[in-house]
Motif scaffolding. Structure first.
Motif, PDB file in Angstrom:
ATOM      1  N   HIS A 129       0.818  -1.220   0.000  1.00  0.00           N
ATOM      2  CA  HIS A 129       0.000   0.000   0.000  1.00  0.00           C
ATOM      3  C   HIS A 129       0.859   1.280   0.000  1.00  0.00           C
ATOM      4  O   HIS A 129       0.543   2.253  -0.694  1.00  0.00           O
TER       5      HIS A 129
ATOM      6  N   HIS B  88       1.156   4.558  -2.621  1.00  0.00           N
ATOM      7  CA  HIS B  88       1.221   6.011  -2.400  1.00  0.00           C
ATOM      8  C   HIS B  88       2.488   6.591  -3.053  1.00  0.00           C
ATOM      9  O   HIS B  88       2.424   7.587  -3.759  1.00  0.00           O
TER      10      HIS B  88
ATOM     11  N   SER C 235      -0.093   9.771   5.713  1.00  0.00           N
ATOM     12  CA  SER C 235      -1.438   9.200   5.661  1.00  0.00           C
ATOM     13  C   SER C 235      -2.001   9.067   7.062  1.00  0.00           C
ATOM     14  O   SER C 235      -1.472   9.643   8.014  1.00  0.00           O
TER      15      SER C 235
ATOM     16  N   ASP D 240      -6.880   6.824  -0.387  1.00  0.00           N
ATOM     17  CA  ASP D 240      -6.794   5.424  -0.810  1.00  0.00           C
ATOM     18  C   ASP D 240      -7.644   5.119  -2.048  1.00  0.00           C
ATOM     19  O   ASP D 240      -8.806   5.513  -2.129  1.00  0.00           O
TER      20      ASP D 240
ATOM     21  N   MET E 255      -3.655   3.257  -7.678  1.00  0.00           N
ATOM     22  CA  MET E 255      -2.258   3.233  -7.199  1.00  0.00           C
ATOM     23  C   MET E 255      -1.816   1.810  -6.851  1.00  0.00           C
ATOM     24  O   MET E 255      -0.627   1.491  -6.914  1.00  0.00           O
TER      25      MET E 255
HETATM   26 ZN    ZN Z   1      -3.274   5.050   2.285  1.00  0.00          ZN
END
Ligand code: ZN
Ligand code: KG4
Length: 360
Positions: free
Chosen positions: A118, A122, A149, A331, A335
Motif C-alpha cells: 500500500h 502512495h 497518511s 486510498d 495506485m
Molecule cells: Zn493510504
C-alpha cells in the motif's frame, strides 16, 4: 509490453477496484486509468469517530462483488493480464477480504495475482496521469519522498523507481491521525482531516502558537502526539474540555460549545504547525541529499495548504515538486494496480498474506 491490471484495495475504510493499462519498463512506466471505483465507508464509521476493523471487513465483503460487477465482471476478466491486491500495511481483517477475493478470481478465471504494498502505491502515485507537466526520469532522482497518511508519516530518499532508503518516520502518531484526533476534539465530522482543513480556511494560522515538535532535531523523524495534546490542553485551559483519562481523548464531557472563531483559529494554527514541521524537515532532507525532486503522497497530500507550501519551497530551491491529482492521494485501487505493475517489473514478490505492519 502492455498489461491490463485489476487493482484491489481493502487495507482500511475504502473499498477500491480499478482497471489500469500499464506499459513501459522501469525507466519510464506509463499508466492509463480505464476505470477507478471507490466505495467509501464514511457513513458506517462516522458514529464511532474512527475506523472499526470488523465493520470495515463486513463492508469490504459486501462491496467487493458489487464493484466487481460494476467494473465489468467476467467480461473484463477475459482481457485481464494481472490482478494486483494490497497485502499490507493496514487492518489485517480488512486486508484479508481483498486477498481472498483476488484468490477467488484467480481460481475462477485463471489469472495471476501479485501482492502490492500500500505504501508503494502512495509512493508511486506521482506516476499516475496528472495535470502537471511530465518530467523525464533522469532529472527526477535522487528524490525525497514524503508519505503522509492516516497510519504513516515517512520520509524516503529515492534513488530510482526501485531503490530507496528510509530517512525517518513518526515516532508516535501519524500526521493524518493527528488531524483526525484534533478534529474530534473540535467535534468536527468524521473523517477529520478534510473537515479540519475546511475550517482552517476561516481561521488565523498565526493565532495560537502551538509547538513544532522535533523541527530542529538533526534526524528526519517526526512526532505529532505532543502537538495534538497541546491542542487538548489549550481547550482544557479555556474550560472547553476536561483533561483526558490516560491516552483517550475525551470529547463527550466538554463543558461549553467552543465559539466558531476560536475553533477556526485552533484548526488553522494546528494545521500551520503540522505543515511547518513536515515542510521544514522535507526541504532540509532535499538540501542535504541534493535531491532533484520532492514527492508528496498519501491521504494528507490532499491538503491544499501542505501542497501549496511544498510547491512554494521546492520552487525556491529550484527542484521538481511531484504530487498526484487529488483523487489519487486518498486510498484508491489505481495506485495499487500501479504498485503491482512496479513490483512485477522489479521482480518483487510479496506473499499473498495480510501483513498489517508491512514496511516500505
Ligand atoms: Zn493510504
Ligand atoms: O492514505 P489515506 O487515504 O489512508 C491511509 O492509508 O491511512 O489517508 C487517510 C488520512 C486520514 O487521516 C485523513 O484525515 C487524512 O488522510 N486526510 C487529510 C485530508 N484528506 C485526508 N488530512 C488533512 N487534510 C486533508 N484535506
Amino acid at each position: 509490453m502492455k498489461k491490463i491490471i485489476l487493482g484491489i484495495e481493502t487495507s482500511c475504510d475504502e473499498t477500491g477496484l480499478a482497471l489500469v493499462l500499464a506499459s513501459g519498463g522501469l525507466a519510464s512506466p506509463k499508466f492509463k486509468v480505464l476505470k477507478n471505483l471507490v466505495a467509501s465507508q464514511i457513513k458506517i464509521h462516522e458514529p464511532f469517530g474512527g475506523v472499526v476493523p470488523n465493520l470495515a471487513k463486513r463492508e469490504h465483503l459486501k462491496n467487493l462483488p458489487i464493484l466487481f460487477r460494476k467494473i465489468g465482471g467476467g467480461r473484463v476478466m477475459e482481457k485481464l493480464d494481472l490482478i494486483s491486491v494490497t497485502v499490507g500495511p493496514g487492518l489485517e481483517p480488512a486486508l484479508w477480504t481483498g486477498i481472498t477475493f483476488s484468490k477467488e478470481l484467480r481460481k475462477k478465471y485463471g489469472k495471476s495475482v501479485i501482492g502490492a504494498n500500500h505504501l508503494e502505491g502512495h509512493l508511486y502515485s506521482f506516476l499516475l496521469p496528472n495535470r502537471t507537466k511530465k518530467i523525464k526520469a533522469p532529472t527526477l532522482f535522487p528524490a525525497v519522498a514524503l508519505i503522509v497518511s492516516g497510519g504513516h508519516t515517512i520520509l524516503l530518499l529515492v534513488k530510482d523507481l526501485k531503490t530507496w532508503k528510509k530517512l525517518g518516520e513518526t515516532r508516535d502518531d501519524a500526521v493524518g491521525e493527528a488531524f483526525d484526533k484534533v478534529a474530534r476534539l473540535l467535534k468536527l465530522p468524521y473523517p477529520g482531516g478534510p473537515a479540519l482543513e475546511k475550517l482552517a480556511r476561516k481561521g488565523n494560522p498565526h493565532g495560537i502558537e502551538f509547538p513544532r515538535p522535533m523541527i530542529y532535531d538533526k534526524n528526519f523523524d517526526f512526532s505529532f502526539s505532543g502537538l495534538k495534546t497541546s491542542v487538548l490542553y489549550y481547550l482544557r485551559d479555556l474550560g472547553y474540555s476536561h483533561q483526558p483519562s490516560a491516552n483517550r481523548v475525551n470529547v463527550k464531557k466538554s463543558l461549553n460549545p467552543i465559539p466558531q472563531t476560536l475553533m477556526a483559529n485552533i484548526a488553522a494554527s494546528f494545521q500551520a504547525a503540522a505543515i511547518e514541521v513536515l515542510t521544514k524537515k522535507t526541504m532540509r532532507a532535499a538540501r542535504e541529499f541534493g535531491a532533484k525532486s520532492v514527492m508528496l503522497s498519501g491521504g494528507v497530500a490532499a491538503n491544499k495548504s501542505l501542497r501549496t507550501e511544498l510547491k512554494k519551497e521546492t520552487k525556491k530551491m529550484g527542484v521538481n515538486f511531484l504530487v498526484a491529482d487529488q483523487k489519487y492521494n486518498t486510498d484508491n485501487a489505481v495506485m495499487i494496480a500501479a504498485a503491482g505493475y512496479m513490483a512485477y517489473l522489479r521482480k518483487k514478490k510479496y506473499p499473498l498474506r495480510a501483513n498489517g505492519n508491512l514496511e516500505v
